[in-house]
Structure formats: structure tokens, C-alpha cells
Design an enzyme around this catalytic site. Sequence first.
Site, short mmCIF file in Angstrom:
data_model
loop_
_atom_site.label_atom_id
_atom_site.label_comp_id
_atom_site.label_asym_id
_atom_site.label_seq_id
_atom_site.Cartn_x
_atom_site.Cartn_y
_atom_site.Cartn_z
N GLU A 152 0.79 -1.24 0.00
CA GLU A 152 0.00 0.00 0.00
C GLU A 152 0.82 1.29 0.00
OE1 GLU A 152 -2.80 -0.46 3.21
OE2 GLU A 152 -3.72 -2.21 2.29
N GLU A 276 -5.79 -11.08 -1.29
CA GLU A 276 -6.62 -10.91 -0.08
C GLU A 276 -8.10 -10.95 -0.46
OE1 GLU A 276 -5.41 -7.54 2.31
OE2 GLU A 276 -3.29 -7.82 1.84
#
Length: 365
Positions: A152, A276
Amino acid sequence: MKAKKLILGLFLLGLSLTSCGKGPSTLKEAYKDYFPIGITLNKENYKLFDDIIGNFNSMTCENEMKWSSIHPGDDVYVFDDGDRLIDYAKSQGMGVRGHALVWHKAVPSGIFYDNEGNYLTKEVMFEKLREHIFETVKHFKDDVYVWDVVNEAIDDSNDALKEDNSNVYFKCPWYDICGPEYVLKSFEYAREALDELEAETGREMNVKLFYNDFSLTNPNKRAKTVEMIQYLIENNAPIDGIGMQSHYHIGSFSIEEFKTSIETFASFDLEVQITELDVSVYDVNENVSSYEEGLPEEIEAVQTAIYDRLFEICREYKENITGITFWSPADDSTWLDHELGKKDYPTLFDIYHEPKSSFYEVMDF
Ligand code: GLA
């Protein structure tokens, strides 16, 4: 009459042979010619899924390999929880995705500041970064087959997903102090640590290095990610792939954008892993109260259709996709309950670990 009975008998025999379970009964068998199918576990829940664990051949630790878990203070490294989960994964024949070496979350905030509360220098931060990556990579060695090296790094704050927002990187202490170089250095250090391990052990370390992020099907965030990839490639970063987290909800999945993202990342000769995956049953654009009593059939049908298409596309792109991991193993244990403040049902297995209609769709190809 006899002939009729014979035909009926043969028909029934045929039926029973087909239902005798000739096809694969687990996800990992069904996808053995495609890619590993993963699950995320944590130190509290890892023994609670024995009844469905046979579906998976990859495991990601939910938190146990993050910086704050394994390196809570200067010179303090605690690998026990990660090691325990790895032992469990091995005992179940699962490979391990390492998650994640560098992130702006799950890192002790103190590491960025001096005693007066001022940011440390770039040089000091690179030393800390190198030390953390070396210690961690060298501890886990090739018990992991891939590392999410950076998680991220792309801007996603407030208006980040609007076209007129030109910040490429997420404004966090890593970026404030080191600029985009912290991403580059992270990959370089991880590769150097693997090289050192290879020299020490005389063994090739088959460990891939990935960048991991969410909302990568959003065209604006994808474009920013491409900018970062170009920067990394221009600087010879040893990057092998992109992890698309893929936290979707029933209102958010776009087949076209999903395909475009896979093709875009693959065009840089990078592998793609879905890291994910979950599909929340709540469309965030609609204000739906909690389905406390269970998942309504019509909503489950929408979710099933999404899983069906998503897996179909991944099969289609099997040359590029090298893994799919679900972020929650089953509907009784999902981070989304806490995140959304209501009961969610985002996986292929219900709260009793029974396969849902999405499981059967994903198995049926
Ligand atoms: C991000 C991280 C994961 C996890 C989820 C929320 O996607 O990459 O490690 O923390 O948020 O559970």
C-alpha cells in the site's frame, strides 16, 4: 418390459458412477493445473479450520509477519508466532506467502522520530529499513515462496481516486522522509538478503518479490501504480509481481477493470497474484442493515456470480496469475464483521464451514 428395466438400471448405474465423486472435491485439486489456492490464518484461529483446510495449499499470516508483530522495538525481534503458523502450514502441505515487509501501518510509530519528535534522516531510515528486511528475510528464508515487499504505497487518501489528484504515493512517514526511494530500496534490500542467504546456504532461494495493494481495479489507482512500476523498472528494482488484494463487495466488481488490471501488470512482465480476496455482501453504495439472520438467497446469488466470473477470468489468464488467496477462510471468521460493524459472509464457506453455492460454481469448470 425387461428391456425398459435394463435401460433404467443402466441409467441409474451411470448416474451413481458420475456422483461417485470422480471430479476433484477440493479447491486445490480443482486448481492444481492453474495456481495455488490460499487462505489467511492468524495465531488465534489457525486450528479452527481443520475441516476445510484441505482445500488450500497456500497460507498467509494475517498479522504475524508484519513489522510491529516481529520487530516491536529497536533490536527486538520476536518470530515465534510466525514460526508456529509456518510449522502448521508445512504440516498441512501449504506454502507460505510472506506478508508484509514494509507498510505504513503495523509499524511502531516511534521508529520514524528522534527524541524531540522530529523525523529522523533518510540515511537513518534506510539503515533501519535494511536491518529489518535483512533480519526478517534471513529468518524466514525460503519457508516463504513470495514476499509482499511493500504494501500500500500508492496514494489512496480522500480524493486519491479522483482523476484530478496527482499524488502518486501515499503520504506516510516512509514517503515523507525517503520519497519513492523507500519502495525501491525495500526491493533492493530484500533481493540482497536473498543473495546473501544463497551464498550462505549454497541453495537457490525461490522467493518472489511482490508489491501489494488494494483497489487496483480502479483506473486512477492503477495508473498511479503503473507510474510506480515504471519508476521501479527504470531503476532495475528486482520486482517479480503485483499482488491485487481484491477486497470487493457485491456492488464493486467490474469484470472489464479486473481484466485490464491483470493485462496491464502482465504487460510489464510481472506475475499477478490475488492476495486478499473476499466479496462482501454489502454494497457500500447502499445503506443495507445487517443480515444477522443469514444471507438472503438473492444476495448469495449475486455474490456467487461474481466469484464465478472472477475465477473464470483467472483461469483464462493462468499464464499471468500465480496464486489466489482468500483473506478469510470462512464466513464465521472475517475481518469485515469488525470493519463494517455488521455480520458479513464474504467467502466460499458458510459459518458452519459448509460449502456455499459460490464454492460449487468455482469448482465447476
Ligand atoms: C490490508 C492489509 C492486510 C490486512 C487488511 C485488513 O489489506 O494488507 O494485511 O491488514 O488490510 O485486515
